[in-house]
Design an enzyme around this catalytic site. Structure first.
Site, PDB file in Angstrom:
ATOM      1  N   LYS A  63      -4.627 -16.584   0.733  1.00  0.00           N
ATOM      2  CA  LYS A  63      -6.020 -16.305   0.334  1.00  0.00           C
ATOM      3  C   LYS A  63      -6.956 -16.961   1.335  1.00  0.00           C
ATOM      4  O   LYS A  63      -6.583 -17.961   1.980  1.00  0.00           O
ATOM      5  CB  LYS A  63      -6.299 -16.883  -1.062  1.00  0.00           C
ATOM      6  CG  LYS A  63      -7.425 -16.184  -1.791  1.00  0.00           C
ATOM      7  CD  LYS A  63      -6.955 -14.870  -2.372  1.00  0.00           C
ATOM      8  CE  LYS A  63      -8.051 -14.100  -3.065  1.00  0.00           C
ATOM      9  NZ  LYS A  63      -7.529 -12.955  -3.816  1.00  0.00           N
TER      10      LYS A  63
ATOM     11  N   LYS B 286       0.029 -12.725   1.862  1.00  0.00           N
ATOM     12  CA  LYS B 286      -0.874 -11.603   1.603  1.00  0.00           C
ATOM     13  C   LYS B 286      -1.935 -12.041   0.621  1.00  0.00           C
ATOM     14  O   LYS B 286      -1.625 -12.651  -0.411  1.00  0.00           O
ATOM     15  CB  LYS B 286      -0.038 -10.465   0.977  1.00  0.00           C
ATOM     16  CG  LYS B 286      -0.809  -9.204   0.703  1.00  0.00           C
ATOM     17  CD  LYS B 286      -0.780  -8.277   1.886  1.00  0.00           C
ATOM     18  CE  LYS B 286      -1.805  -7.181   1.823  1.00  0.00           C
ATOM     19  NZ  LYS B 286      -3.176  -7.603   2.137  1.00  0.00           N
TER      20      LYS B 286
ATOM     21  N   SER C 152      -1.944  -2.072  -1.369  1.00  0.00           N
ATOM     22  CA  SER C 152      -2.170  -2.738  -0.076  1.00  0.00           C
ATOM     23  C   SER C 152      -0.863  -2.795   0.708  1.00  0.00           C
ATOM     24  O   SER C 152      -0.831  -2.614   1.927  1.00  0.00           O
ATOM     25  CB  SER C 152      -2.683  -4.164  -0.279  1.00  0.00           C
ATOM     26  OG  SER C 152      -4.054  -4.146  -0.539  1.00  0.00           O
TER      27      SER C 152
END
Ligand code: NAD
Length: 421
Positions: free
Chosen positions: A103, A67, A349
């Protein structure tokens, strides 16, 4: 930039020394699992073709799908992406999310693109990375210069390529496309919950506490507003144009209104007579809590000795360099580290991803309650580890993250298990 990754690894090694980690764990965490480097070929408005470098890194997925955001920035490079993905691994582990760290970035100056060129670039990123990402594999989100519409183009492109809308593939979506209520203020709100949870230990009394923010953007504004409403005095704010300081305080709402109109915090109305100071001087201004909320490497061994705050609340990612950590600790300055302080964003999120998968959407109040519970629980856990190991809060947060990663990696078998030891 390679120093950035080395510095991240030094923090990992220093925390690992406090724990009885299996060798395999460090072997796995020392390197990113996979990084896909590619070139985005984009048709420009004048008919020419332009190439942009892009990367997506899945650092570690022991705890779940990776994530992390996608950044569009002219200075982005692979080492930066790897370091940010490493920090995401630690951050998700600190707050106990079932996610690993990832990322992405594109080396581009978005200010030089037309809206149509930006749309083609965003869609091309998904064209290149659709097989790398996925709701159970790697879940991107916005980061610097990737806002709601960029994310909307990306979700739409993924839907075109996979022949169906999969909202859980990317978080930070606009609400009509499956975004979560409460995502907008989640990072600032999460930091606010952490600070208020620890205030007795930090000897903080809202009425007598002065706070300064470096970088008055999304994270800083929401945190400042919540603290202001509780009686804290906001004495300083800055942005890329400079800083203002007023010992009598200022109302974040009025600063935001001024910044929206004039494009700068300079000249904003405050309670007394505001002083315009150099942006870098905000870091060493007279305050009790300093909240860096803009860039990496702002508090360094060079200025750590001049910081006047008693508490540093890291809203930005990596605002304190590895060398400055000890200097702050020696001076008794408590640093609430980024991987805890700004984890409210990735936590909401995660709530968005859960809602997308369940097809059940939560009221804003439920999002806030769940966020508060999560941030307070993990702030308490980190504080207890700090007491137990006699380390700073950053060291404690790394130890907390490493324990969870150690358990998940070891559960798959270790050298001891395979040798029958
Ligand atoms: P933002 O773009 O809304 O705000 C950034 C602010 O920093 C702007 O006001 C900009 O003018 C200012 N700034 C830029 N250069 C500066 C400089 N040299 N000196 C002082 N100010 C400067 O960004 P944001 O979303 O608030 O993010 C800020 C930081 O928080 C980043 O490090 C980001 O990675 C981190 N963060 C944000 C989130 C989130 O959900 N927004 C989550 C986790 C971490």
């Amino acid at each position: 930039m390679p120093e950035m990754f080395e510095s991240a690894r030094k923090r990992l090694e220093s925390a690992a020394r406090k724990l009885d980690l299996h060798d395999d764990v460090m072997e796995i965490l020392n390197y990113p699992k996979e990084t896909l480097s590619s070139t985005l070929e984009v048709r420009m408005d004048d008919g020419s073709m332009k190439s942009f470098k892009a990367w997506r890194c899945r650092y570690n997925d022991a705890l779940g799908p990776t994530k992390g955001g996608i950044r569009f920035h002219p200075a982005s490079c692979m080492e930066e992406v790897m370091t940010l993905a490493f920090w995401m691994t630690m951050k998700c582990a600190v707050v106990g999310l079932p996610f690993g760290g990832g990322k992405g970035a594109v080396q581009v100056d978005t200010k030089k693109l037309s809206p149509k060129e930006l749309e083609r670039l965003s869609r091309q990123f998904i064209q290149n990375y659709a097989r790398f990402i996925g709701p159970d594999r790697d879940i991107p989100a916005p980061d610097m210069y990737t806002n709601g519409i960029v994310i909307a183009w990306m979700v739409d492109q993924y839907a075109r390529m996979t022949d169906g809308l999969s909202p859980a593939v990317i978080t930070g979506k606009p609400i009509p496309l499956g975004g979560s209520l409460g995502r907008e203020d989640a990072t600032g709100r999460g930091a606010y919950y952490v600070l208020r949870k620890l205030e007795d230990r930090l000897d903080i009394d809202p009425k007598n506490t002065r706070v300064a923010f470096q970088g008055f953007g999304n994270a800083a504004y929401h945190c400042a507003q919540l603290l202001y409403d509780d009686g804290f005095t906001i004495v300083g704010v800055s942005d890329s144009s400079g800083a203002i300081y007023d010992a009598d305080g200022m109302d974040p709402e009025k600063i935001l209104a001024h910044k929206k109109k004039e494009g700068s915090v300079l000249g904003a109305p405050t309670n007394g007579k505001a002083e315009e100071i150099d942006g870098v001087d905000l870091l060493t201004c007279d305050c009790d809590v300093l909240a860096p909320a803009a860039l990496e490497d702002q508090i360094t061994s060079e200025n750590a000795g001049a910081i006047q705050a008693r508490v540093v609340l890291e809203l930005a990612n990596g605002p304190t360099s590895f060398d400055a950590d000890d200097a702050l600790l020696e001076r008794g300055i408590v640093c609430i580290p980024d991987i805890l302080a700004n984890a409210g964003g990735v936590t909401v999120s995660y709530f968005e991803w859960v809602q997308n998968r369940a097809g059940d959407y939560w009221a804003a109040e439920k999002v806030r309650d769940r966020l508060k519970e999560k941030m307070e629980t993990e702030a308490e856990n980190v504080w207890q580890i700090k007491e137990e190991h006699d380390v700073g809060l950053r060291g404690a947060a790394y130890v907390h993250a490493l324990r969870r990663l150690n358990a998940a990696i070891s559960a798959r078998g270790t050298r001891e298990y395979f040798n029958g030891d």
